[in-house]
Scaffold this motif. Sequence first.
Motif, PDB file in Angstrom:
ATOM      1  N   GLY A 172       5.028 -17.407  27.332  1.00 40.84           N
ATOM      2  CA  GLY A 172       6.010 -17.682  28.376  1.00 40.84           C
ATOM      3  C   GLY A 172       7.179 -16.730  28.368  1.00 40.84           C
ATOM      4  N   THR A 173       7.510 -16.177  27.204  1.00 39.85           N
ATOM      5  CA  THR A 173       8.580 -15.193  27.104  1.00 39.85           C
ATOM      6  C   THR A 173       8.034 -13.777  27.202  1.00 39.85           C
ATOM      7  OG1 THR A 173       9.850 -16.683  25.690  1.00 39.85           O
ATOM      8  CG2 THR A 173      10.472 -14.357  25.650  1.00 39.85           C
ATOM      9  N   THR A 174       6.885 -13.587  26.633  1.00 37.48           N
ATOM     10  CA  THR A 174       6.246 -12.273  26.653  1.00 37.48           C
ATOM     11  C   THR A 174       4.761 -12.453  26.914  1.00 37.48           C
ATOM     12  OG1 THR A 174       5.968 -10.210  25.407  1.00 37.48           O
ATOM     13  CG2 THR A 174       5.766 -12.245  24.181  1.00 37.48           C
ATOM     14  N   GLY A 175       4.087 -11.368  27.205  1.00 38.80           N
ATOM     15  CA  GLY A 175       2.664 -11.434  27.483  1.00 38.80           C
ATOM     16  C   GLY A 175       1.827 -11.398  26.217  1.00 38.80           C
ATOM     17  N   ASN A 176       0.520 -11.337  26.376  1.00 37.96           N
ATOM     18  CA  ASN A 176      -0.362 -11.154  25.235  1.00 37.96           C
ATOM     19  C   ASN A 176      -0.200  -9.735  24.690  1.00 37.96           C
ATOM     20  OD1 ASN A 176      -2.144  -9.371  26.774  1.00 37.96           O
ATOM     21  ND2 ASN A 176      -2.855 -11.216  27.814  1.00 37.96           N
ATOM     22  N   TYR A 177      -0.950  -9.420  23.648  1.00 38.73           N
ATOM     23  CA  TYR A 177      -0.738  -8.142  22.956  1.00 38.73           C
ATOM     24  C   TYR A 177      -0.782  -6.945  23.909  1.00 38.73           C
ATOM     25  CZ  TYR A 177      -1.556 -10.529  18.439  1.00 38.73           C
ATOM     26  OH  TYR A 177      -1.492 -11.351  17.339  1.00 38.73           O
ATOM     27  N   ILE A 178      -1.857  -6.810  24.667  1.00 38.40           N
ATOM     28  CA  ILE A 178      -2.007  -5.623  25.501  1.00 38.40           C
ATOM     29  C   ILE A 178      -1.015  -5.628  26.653  1.00 38.40           C
ATOM     30  CG2 ILE A 178      -3.933  -6.695  26.769  1.00 38.40           C
ATOM     31  CD1 ILE A 178      -3.273  -2.909  26.173  1.00 38.40           C
ATOM     32  N   ASP A 179      -0.795  -6.777  27.282  1.00 42.21           N
ATOM     33  CA  ASP A 179       0.141  -6.825  28.410  1.00 42.21           C
ATOM     34  C   ASP A 179       1.572  -6.560  27.953  1.00 42.21           C
ATOM     35  OD1 ASP A 179      -1.924  -7.338  30.136  1.00 42.21           O
ATOM     36  OD2 ASP A 179      -1.591  -9.510  30.233  1.00 42.21           O
ATOM     37  N   ALA A 180       1.953  -7.133  26.814  1.00 41.96           N
ATOM     38  CA  ALA A 180       3.317  -6.928  26.310  1.00 41.96           C
ATOM     39  C   ALA A 180       3.568  -5.454  25.998  1.00 41.96           C
ATOM     40  CB  ALA A 180       3.552  -7.779  25.072  1.00 41.96           C
ATOM     41  N   LEU A 181       2.576  -4.784  25.444  1.00 39.14           N
ATOM     42  CA  LEU A 181       2.740  -3.373  25.125  1.00 39.14           C
ATOM     43  C   LEU A 181       2.743  -2.507  26.372  1.00 39.14           C
ATOM     44  CD1 LEU A 181       0.499  -3.137  21.932  1.00 39.14           C
ATOM     45  CD2 LEU A 181       2.988  -2.999  22.047  1.00 39.14           C
ATOM     46  N   GLN A 182       1.860  -2.819  27.320  1.00 40.84           N
ATOM     47  CA  GLN A 182       1.789  -2.024  28.548  1.00 40.84           C
ATOM     48  C   GLN A 182       3.049  -2.204  29.390  1.00 40.84           C
ATOM     49  OE1 GLN A 182      -0.293   0.159  28.121  1.00 40.84           O
ATOM     50  NE2 GLN A 182      -2.245  -0.240  29.105  1.00 40.84           N
ATOM     51  N   ARG A 183       3.628  -3.394  29.396  1.00 40.61           N
ATOM     52  CA  ARG A 183       4.839  -3.640  30.187  1.00 40.61           C
ATOM     53  C   ARG A 183       6.099  -3.159  29.491  1.00 40.61           C
ATOM     54  NH1 ARG A 183       3.510  -9.775  31.475  1.00 40.61           N
ATOM     55  NH2 ARG A 183       4.999 -10.018  29.780  1.00 40.61           N
ATOM     56  N   GLY A 184       5.996  -2.847  28.214  1.00 38.09           N
ATOM     57  CA  GLY A 184       7.180  -2.429  27.475  1.00 38.09           C
ATOM     58  C   GLY A 184       7.971  -3.581  26.902  1.00 38.09           C
ATOM     59  N   ASP A 185       7.377  -4.790  26.826  1.00 40.75           N
ATOM     60  CA  ASP A 185       8.071  -5.914  26.177  1.00 40.75           C
ATOM     61  C   ASP A 185       8.308  -5.593  24.706  1.00 40.75           C
ATOM     62  OD1 ASP A 185       7.749  -7.190  28.598  1.00 40.75           O
ATOM     63  OD2 ASP A 185       6.164  -8.535  27.922  1.00 40.75           O
ATOM     64  N   TRP A 186       7.341  -4.945  24.095  1.00 44.96           N
ATOM     65  CA  TRP A 186       7.438  -4.522  22.698  1.00 44.96           C
ATOM     66  C   TRP A 186       7.416  -3.000  22.663  1.00 44.96           C
ATOM     67  CZ3 TRP A 186       2.756  -8.051  21.211  1.00 44.96           C
ATOM     68  CH2 TRP A 186       3.104  -9.395  21.414  1.00 44.96           C
ATOM     69  N   ILE A 187       8.260  -2.419  21.842  1.00 46.06           N
ATOM     70  CA  ILE A 187       8.430  -0.968  21.812  1.00 46.06           C
ATOM     71  C   ILE A 187       7.715  -0.382  20.590  1.00 46.06           C
ATOM     72  CG2 ILE A 187      10.092   0.921  21.816  1.00 46.06           C
ATOM     73  CD1 ILE A 187      10.180  -0.815  24.309  1.00 46.06           C
ATOM     74  N   LEU A 188       6.811   0.536  20.841  1.00 42.86           N
ATOM     75  CA  LEU A 188       6.118   1.235  19.772  1.00 42.86           C
ATOM     76  C   LEU A 188       6.895   2.481  19.376  1.00 42.86           C
ATOM     77  CD1 LEU A 188       2.432   0.936  21.045  1.00 42.86           C
ATOM     78  CD2 LEU A 188       3.506  -0.326  19.172  1.00 42.86           C
ATOM     79  N   PRO A 189       6.590   3.052  18.213  1.00 42.37           N
ATOM     80  CA  PRO A 189       7.372   4.201  17.743  1.00 42.37           C
ATOM     81  C   PRO A 189       6.963   5.515  18.387  1.00 42.37           C
ATOM     82  CG  PRO A 189       5.737   3.602  16.103  1.00 42.37           C
ATOM     83  CD  PRO A 189       5.664   2.553  17.175  1.00 42.37           C
ATOM     84  N   TYR A 190       7.919   6.442  18.403  1.00 37.31           N
ATOM     85  CA  TYR A 190       7.643   7.817  18.812  1.00 37.31           C
ATOM     86  C   TYR A 190       7.053   8.572  17.624  1.00 37.31           C
ATOM     87  CZ  TYR A 190       8.262  12.699  19.882  1.00 37.31           C
ATOM     88  OH  TYR A 190       8.038  14.032  20.052  1.00 37.31           O
ATOM     89  N   GLY A 191       6.093   9.420  17.872  1.00 29.90           N
ATOM     90  CA  GLY A 191       5.528  10.235  16.809  1.00 29.90           C
ATOM     91  C   GLY A 191       4.121   9.813  16.450  1.00 29.90           C
TER      92      GLY A 191
ATOM     93  N   LEU B 174       0.812  -1.215   0.000  1.00 28.01           N
ATOM     94  CA  LEU B 174       0.000   0.000   0.000  1.00 28.01           C
ATOM     95  C   LEU B 174       0.846   1.264   0.000  1.00 28.01           C
ATOM     96  CD1 LEU B 174      -2.737  -0.973   2.625  1.00 28.01           C
ATOM     97  CD2 LEU B 174      -2.711  -1.382   0.167  1.00 28.01           C
ATOM     98  N   GLY B 175       2.168   1.110   0.122  1.00 24.44           N
ATOM     99  CA  GLY B 175       3.052   2.266   0.091  1.00 24.44           C
ATOM    100  C   GLY B 175       3.619   2.658   1.437  1.00 24.44           C
ATOM    101  N   TYR B 176       3.424   1.816   2.451  1.00 30.73           N
ATOM    102  CA  TYR B 176       3.931   2.129   3.793  1.00 30.73           C
ATOM    103  C   TYR B 176       5.280   1.466   4.047  1.00 30.73           C
ATOM    104  CZ  TYR B 176      -0.913   3.408   4.943  1.00 30.73           C
ATOM    105  OH  TYR B 176      -2.166   3.975   4.972  1.00 30.73           O
ATOM    106  N   LYS B 177       6.075   2.115   4.883  1.00 27.61           N
ATOM    107  CA  LYS B 177       7.165   1.434   5.565  1.00 27.61           C
ATOM    108  C   LYS B 177       6.541   0.709   6.755  1.00 27.61           C
ATOM    109  CE  LYS B 177      10.329   5.084   4.181  1.00 27.61           C
ATOM    110  NZ  LYS B 177      11.225   6.190   4.616  1.00 27.61           N
ATOM    111  N   LEU B 178       7.284  -0.205   7.369  1.00 23.32           N
ATOM    112  CA  LEU B 178       6.694  -1.029   8.417  1.00 23.32           C
ATOM    113  C   LEU B 178       7.492  -0.995   9.710  1.00 23.32           C
ATOM    114  CD1 LEU B 178       5.534  -4.267   6.565  1.00 23.32           C
ATOM    115  CD2 LEU B 178       4.102  -2.833   8.010  1.00 23.32           C
ATOM    116  N   HIS B 179       6.764  -0.956  10.826  1.00 23.31           N
ATOM    117  CA  HIS B 179       7.336  -1.203  12.151  1.00 23.31           C
ATOM    118  C   HIS B 179       6.515  -2.345  12.747  1.00 23.31           C
ATOM    119  CE1 HIS B 179       9.296  -0.528  15.989  1.00 23.31           C
ATOM    120  NE2 HIS B 179       8.091  -0.527  16.567  1.00 23.31           N
ATOM    121  N   VAL B 180       7.157  -3.499  12.954  1.00 25.82           N
ATOM    122  CA  VAL B 180       6.436  -4.704  13.360  1.00 25.82           C
ATOM    123  C   VAL B 180       6.777  -5.055  14.800  1.00 25.82           C
ATOM    124  CG1 VAL B 180       5.955  -7.116  12.782  1.00 25.82           C
ATOM    125  CG2 VAL B 180       6.596  -5.507  10.966  1.00 25.82           C
ATOM    126  N   VAL B 181       5.758  -5.282  15.606  1.00 25.39           N
ATOM    127  CA  VAL B 181       5.951  -5.770  16.973  1.00 25.39           C
ATOM    128  C   VAL B 181       5.047  -6.980  17.181  1.00 25.39           C
ATOM    129  CG1 VAL B 181       6.586  -3.515  17.918  1.00 25.39           C
ATOM    130  CG2 VAL B 181       4.199  -4.222  17.948  1.00 25.39           C
TER     131      VAL B 181
END
Length: 280
Positions: free
Chosen positions: A129-148, A110-117
């Motif tokens: 076992g290594t990380t949480g589910n989607y919401i828990d992993a994001l809230q705990r900072g297991d996966w890092i979202l972009p600035y901006g 579609l013309g996008y660059k990608l940031h995948v978590v």
Amino acid sequence: MRQSSAAFRLLAPLIAVGVLAVGCGPSPATPVSTPTRSAAPGPAQTAAAPPLRTAPAPSALDLPVGSLYKNPANNRNELVLADVRHTAVLIGDSQAMPKDSWPQQGIAALGYKLHVVGMGGTGFVAANGTTGNYIDALQRGDWILPYGDPPLIVIQGGGNDASQKATDAQITSNAERLLAALKKRYPGAALAMIGTLARGTDNGGGRRTEVDALLGRLAAKHGIPFVSTGDWLTRFNAVGDLQDGVHLKPSGHVKLGAVLARELTALGLTARPDSAAPAK
């Protein structure tokens, strides 16, 4: 009598000295006052330290691409990307994680660059076992979202929730939490959802197809564009492209990536030259 008078004349000077000495000090019943200092700092005093200031945005700091920035708006570490205004965020499981996976190919077309978590074995409820589910992993900072302000955020998954026997109520509750968190964090981004890859109701899709339909109802409730994939393996003749019954070979990723690109384009999610988010 004369002897007493003589003695008094000898002692009188000593008594006078003692009275004068006692009179120079404070009375035992009177407290000694402490001098009051001026509020203004004098030459020997140190002025109070200035209050802490919020760090300026990365653009002002000129942080290098790939740096982590603690965003004071949400107190979370975020990744500085080279071009966040043209980058779509993909949150997903093992279907999305391989480089050139069908979700990645479909969004990139579609013309996008990608940031995948994300990570294999995870989902709206499922954890590995290594990380949480989607919401828990994001809230705990297991996966890092972009600035901006990324223009598009796509959530894919549900297969592991099906295999781990998560209930409809559990999936719905965590999906609601995830959507609320993403809307709050990126209010200007368009959201989209991709369902659970399966064979369909009449071809043994089972719980995977049920979860796909559940996610479709949730997306409709929120007015979020949704791509149902609960029968894609049979509808697009991709069963032969499976390598283990669930995951695709490279040929399958190419096949379904092209299908996804067509579906997302039909939903109006194509990237725009002016970097504006797709219409919600």
